[in-house]
Each structure stands twice: as C-alpha cells, then as structure tokens.
Scaffold this active site. Structure first.
Site, PDB file in Angstrom:
ATOM      1  N   ASN A   7     -57.729  15.624 -53.515  1.00 16.58           N
ATOM      2  CA  ASN A   7     -56.467  15.457 -54.234  1.00 16.58           C
ATOM      3  C   ASN A   7     -56.813  14.679 -55.499  1.00 16.58           C
ATOM      4  OD1 ASN A   7     -53.955  14.816 -55.190  1.00 16.58           O
ATOM      5  ND2 ASN A   7     -53.198  13.932 -53.274  1.00 16.58           N
ATOM      6  N   ARG A  90     -55.588  20.132 -53.434  1.00 20.17           N
ATOM      7  CA  ARG A  90     -54.155  20.023 -53.654  1.00 20.17           C
ATOM      8  C   ARG A  90     -53.893  20.429 -55.098  1.00 20.17           C
ATOM      9  NH1 ARG A  90     -50.321  14.933 -54.973  1.00 20.17           N
ATOM     10  NH2 ARG A  90     -48.368  16.049 -54.736  1.00 20.17           N
ATOM     11  N   HIS A 179     -43.641  18.298 -53.083  1.00 18.28           N
ATOM     12  CA  HIS A 179     -43.985  17.659 -51.793  1.00 18.28           C
ATOM     13  C   HIS A 179     -43.989  18.685 -50.659  1.00 18.28           C
ATOM     14  CE1 HIS A 179     -41.935  13.853 -53.598  1.00 18.28           C
ATOM     15  NE2 HIS A 179     -43.235  13.812 -53.840  1.00 18.28           N
ATOM     16  N   ARG A 238     -38.732   7.404 -61.265  1.00 20.07           N
ATOM     17  CA  ARG A 238     -37.991   8.571 -61.787  1.00 20.07           C
ATOM     18  C   ARG A 238     -36.515   8.468 -61.432  1.00 20.07           C
ATOM     19  NH1 ARG A 238     -41.874  12.874 -59.074  1.00 20.07           N
ATOM     20  NH2 ARG A 238     -43.194  11.144 -58.470  1.00 20.07           N
ATOM     21  N   ILE A 328     -42.164   4.801 -47.586  1.00 23.29           N
ATOM     22  CA  ILE A 328     -40.891   4.139 -47.278  1.00 23.29           C
ATOM     23  C   ILE A 328     -40.300   4.700 -45.980  1.00 23.29           C
ATOM     24  CG2 ILE A 328     -38.523   3.801 -48.096  1.00 23.29           C
ATOM     25  CD1 ILE A 328     -39.716   3.974 -51.002  1.00 23.29           C
ATOM     26  N   ASN A 331     -42.127   3.336 -43.004  1.00 24.38           N
ATOM     27  CA  ASN A 331     -42.256   1.885 -42.819  1.00 24.38           C
ATOM     28  C   ASN A 331     -40.998   1.055 -43.012  1.00 24.38           C
ATOM     29  OD1 ASN A 331     -45.195   1.733 -42.388  1.00 24.38           O
ATOM     30  ND2 ASN A 331     -45.268   2.619 -44.430  1.00 24.38           N
ATOM     31  N   GLU A 381     -50.853  15.131 -45.614  1.00 18.82           N
ATOM     32  CA  GLU A 381     -51.007  16.300 -46.488  1.00 18.82           C
ATOM     33  C   GLU A 381     -52.444  16.826 -46.449  1.00 18.82           C
ATOM     34  OE1 GLU A 381     -48.953  13.685 -49.214  1.00 18.82           O
ATOM     35  OE2 GLU A 381     -48.097  15.444 -50.189  1.00 18.82           O
TER      36      GLU A 381
HETATM   37  P1  AMP Z   1     -46.247   6.461 -50.851  1.00 23.39           P
HETATM   38  O1  AMP Z   1     -46.011   7.042 -52.227  1.00 23.39           O
HETATM   39  O2  AMP Z   1     -45.939   7.425 -49.747  1.00 23.39           O
HETATM   40  O3  AMP Z   1     -47.581   5.804 -50.701  1.00 23.39           O
HETATM   41  O4  AMP Z   1     -45.169   5.262 -50.685  1.00 23.39           O
HETATM   42  C1  AMP Z   1     -45.151   4.152 -51.526  1.00 23.39           C
HETATM   43  C2  AMP Z   1     -43.876   3.343 -51.271  1.00 23.39           C
HETATM   44  O5  AMP Z   1     -43.822   2.939 -49.890  1.00 23.39           O
HETATM   45  C3  AMP Z   1     -43.797   2.066 -52.089  1.00 23.39           C
HETATM   46  O6  AMP Z   1     -42.499   1.939 -52.662  1.00 23.39           O
HETATM   47  C4  AMP Z   1     -43.993   0.966 -51.048  1.00 23.39           C
HETATM   48  O7  AMP Z   1     -43.293  -0.201 -51.406  1.00 23.39           O
HETATM   49  C5  AMP Z   1     -43.356   1.600 -49.828  1.00 23.39           C
HETATM   50  N1  AMP Z   1     -43.782   0.925 -48.594  1.00 23.39           N
HETATM   51  C6  AMP Z   1     -45.014   0.881 -48.053  1.00 23.39           C
HETATM   52  N2  AMP Z   1     -45.020   0.091 -46.949  1.00 23.39           N
HETATM   53  C7  AMP Z   1     -43.756  -0.379 -46.793  1.00 23.39           C
HETATM   54  C8  AMP Z   1     -43.106  -1.237 -45.859  1.00 23.39           C
HETATM   55  N3  AMP Z   1     -43.763  -1.786 -44.832  1.00 23.39           N
HETATM   56  N4  AMP Z   1     -41.787  -1.485 -46.022  1.00 23.39           N
HETATM   57  C9  AMP Z   1     -41.106  -0.945 -47.047  1.00 23.39           C
HETATM   58  N5  AMP Z   1     -41.652  -0.120 -47.957  1.00 23.39           N
HETATM   59  C10 AMP Z   1     -42.950   0.164 -47.839  1.00 23.39           C
END
Ligand code: AMP
Length: 397
Positions: A7, A90, A179, A238, A328, A331, A381
């Site tokens: 990727n 990708r 996505h 965005r 997000i 988590n 992915e």
């Molecule tokens: P990604 O693009 O899938 O890597 O997601 C990135 C986003 O996930 C960022 O906004 C991070 O703040 C959020 N994120 C990662 N871990 C947590 C967590 N434990 N609680 C809340 N948001 C999280």
C-alpha cells in the site's frame, strides 16, 4: 503462495508478506518518510521486531531495503526474491474501466495514470509502488486491487448525479465510492458470523477517512462517499457533505481559487477544522474536560452517522446488522455508544458493558433483546488484497 501486499502512499509504503491459502502473516512493516532527511523502516516477523532510521531517497530505495530485510540471513523469512509469487497492490481509484481485481499490464498502468486527477493523493504513489515492485520482484505477478471495485454494484439510481447526462456519458462523473476493500472484508466476515448470506448490513468505517456502505446480499448498494473521497461523513480533515453553494460562494464572493477551496475542504476541515485536532483521542479528552467545540464536533460527527444509518435503513427496507470498523470504529467506546443511542425505533439496542470491554478482535456488542446485531470487526485490507490476488491467480493457472 507467498503474496507481498503493498500500500504505497506519497511518502510511505505499508507492506505485508502473507502465505495463502493459510492466511499466515510471514512479515509486515512500514517504510515511512521517504525522501525526508531521516526515513524509518519497520520490519516485524513472529520472532523479530526491527526498526531502522536511515535516509530513504525514493520508493525504489525503500522497497529494495524491504527486500533485503526479507532476504536477510538472520532476520529474513525468504531465501530468494523469486519465492514471492505475487505482489498485490492497493490502488485507490479504478475509474469506470478498472472495475475488478486485475493483473497489471502496460494498459492497466496507463489507465491508472489517467485517473491521477480523480485521486491525486493516492493513485500517483500507487503507480510508483507498482513500477518499483516490477523492478524489485521481476518474476512475481503484479496484481491491482481497487478501493472502488466493491462499489461497482451500486445501482444507477444511486450512483448517478442529477446533472446533465453528458457529464455521466462522456466524463463518467458518478459515485465511485472508496474504502471498498475494507467494507468488503468486514461485511464478508459479518455475513459468515450472522450465518445469513442475505443479511442487510450497514458497515461503518471510521478512521481518518470515514465512510458507510449499505450492503444487501453481500453487495454494496449505496455508499456515503462519491465521485471523490470528500463527501458524506465528517472525517479527520475532510468536510463530508457540504452544500456546493458554499464552494461557489467561496470562489465567487470570497476570492478563493478552486485549488485553495479544495485544500480547505480536504485538508483543513472535518474534525481538524472544528477542533484544531484530527485525532479523535485528543478530541474525546478535550470534550470530557468540558471543551465546548470538542463536544459539538463529536455531536455533529455522530449526528451525520445517524442520518446515514436512517437513510440506508430506508433503502434496505430495514437492517439486520451494523458493523463498526477502522481506528475509531474499533476503538472508540464513546462514538459507538453515541451512535447507537436512541435508535430503538430500528430495533437497535447496545449492551453498554459489552461495548466498554477493551477487547481486540471481532465481537458482538448488542443486548440480548436487540433485534439488530451490532458488531465490531477489525478491518484487514491487506489480507483482503492478498486473498483477491490469490483467487485471481488461482483461476488463471
Ligand atoms: P485509522 O485511519 O483507521 O488508522 O484511524 C485513525 C483514527 O482512529 C484517529 O482519529 C485516532 O484518533 C482514532 N483512534 C485510534 N485509537 C483510538 C482509541 N483508542 N479511541 C478513540 N479513537 C482512536
């Protein structure tokens, strides 16, 4: 079959070497800050974790270093580069011509190049990754897996915009969706877990980029992103949905160039524009300590997700499951709780305790009385790309 998944971003290359059909990850890592003063290479296997800080002049140098690590006599996992049977790439945008996973030819590369202006942040580095991999692994089959492919099943009624037909017919301006590899991976898994191939699912991918897909019988039938990756949900930087009149006004009355407006909407908006941070963890902390804008931004974010749940539930004539995924979605206890609140009219009832458990991995988090299943499924992915590459090559043999 040993498949290397790549990727390639503008200054990074994420990679995983996966054994198929076993789905075993043999090695994985990341090359970061390509072209900067000090680059970083991460490399990880079952038994080794390695990091190196070194100048990485370009993508070719980065991938060559990855190949050296994979071949290293002490920490490597292969004896010769030819052991890698295929490289799965990708590629974000396949446009209207590249609609499914495909072997890469000169023609395919040419089409990816023609789509640079539709995905300026992604397609150019994706193509660099392909050209570099062809040189570093000349015997491997090169395969492209497109983010847009899963959304090709979105019917005309949903993928067309109500603008003059010539823009659709000649310029192919329509909803493409993004996505797709992630939505496909989690929805496939959900259908198996639900033991119902006909389940109506809404998959909610919430990361730095955010999008939702309405899925009927395993196929994408509507999606929150469109021609480009800007509309729909509020994302890290965005804007998500904004009335196009705002763009006209900025350009015609406020004097911004279209390039400046594009930068505002793609890089300075979303959670960053509202709160000053695009990291949801910071925003959650600020909201908890009483920051009014952080609280409003979270509410706006969730409000938009709920609107899409409502509209997708309407077009699917009800839903059997919703799936949360990505940084997000996987988590954030708070975002999942806020999204699921007050959706009882849909039969959706979250179990607060299950939601709060900090477990990694796939899980159901609805209450026993919920009519709709609520799942958290970590996206993968890279595995999806490897599987699609494997399936394509197996059918070609
Ligand atoms: P990604 O693009 O899938 O890597 O997601 C990135 C986003 O996930 C960022 O906004 C991070 O703040 C959020 N994120 C990662 N871990 C947590 C967590 N434990 N609680 C809340 N948001 C999280």
């Amino acid at each position: 079959m040993k498949i290397l998944v790549l990727n390639a971003g503008s200054s990074s290359i994420k990679y995983q070497l996966i054994l198929l059909p076993e789905k075993t990850i043999i090695a994985q890592g990341l090359v970061e800050r390509i072209g900067e003063k000090e680059g970083v290479i991460h490399y990880e296997t079952d038994s080794v974790e390695f990091e190196e800080k070194v100048f990485i002049g370009d993508h070719k140098k980065g991938l060559e270093r990855v190949a050296t690590l994979l071949l290293d006599s002490k920490i490597g996992v292969i004896h010769e580069a030819d052991e890698i049977n295929a490289v799965g790439h990708r590629v974000v945008h396949g446009g209207h011509k590249l609609v499914s996973t495909t072997l890469i030819t000169d023609e395919v590369k040419g089409i990816i190049r023609t789509l640079f202006n539709l995905a300026p942040l992604h397609n150019p580095p994706n193509l660099i990754g392909i050209e570099v991999a062809e040189k570093v692994f000349p015997k491997a089959s090169q395969v492209a897996v497109f983010d847009t492919a899963f959304h090709q099943s979105i019917p005309e009624v949903a993928h067309r915009y109500a603008i003059p037909n010539e823009f659709y017919e000649k310029e192919h301006i329509r909803v493409y969706g993004f996505h797709g590899t992630s939505h496909q991976f989690v929805s496939k898994k959900a259908l198996v877990l639900l033991n119902n191939p006909k389940a109506r699912i809404i998959s909610i991918h919430l990361g730095n980029g955010c999008s939702m897909t309405a899925i009927r019988e395993g196929k994408s039938v509507d999606h929150s992103l469109g021609f480009g990756p800007v509309n729909g949900l509020i994302m890290g930087t965005r804007s998500g949905d904004v009335d196009p009149s705002v763009i006209f006004y900025m350009e015609q009355n406020l004097g911004y160039s279209s390039e400046e407006v594009s930068t505002i909407f793609q890089k300075r908006s979303g959670m960053l524009g509202l709160t000053g941070s695009n990291d949801l963890r910071d925003i959650e902390r600020a909201a908890l300590s009483g920051d009014r804008m952080a609280q409003l931004a979270l509410e706006m974010n969730v409000y938009r997700i709920k609107k899409f749940i409502g509209s997708f539930a309407a077009i699917l004539n009800g839903i059997d499951a919703i799936v949360f995924t990505a940084g997000i979605g996987e988590n954030s206890v708070l975002i999942r709780q806020m999204v699921c609140q007050d959706l009882t009219f849909l039969g959706l009832d979250l179990d607060l305790e299950k939601n709060q458990k900090q477990i990694k991995g796939t899980r159901f988090i609805e209450s026993n009385s919920s009519k709709v299943k609520i799942l958290v499924i970590p996206t993968n992915e890279e595995l999806e790309i490897a599987e699609q590459t494997y399936t394509l090559l197996k059918t070609k043999v």
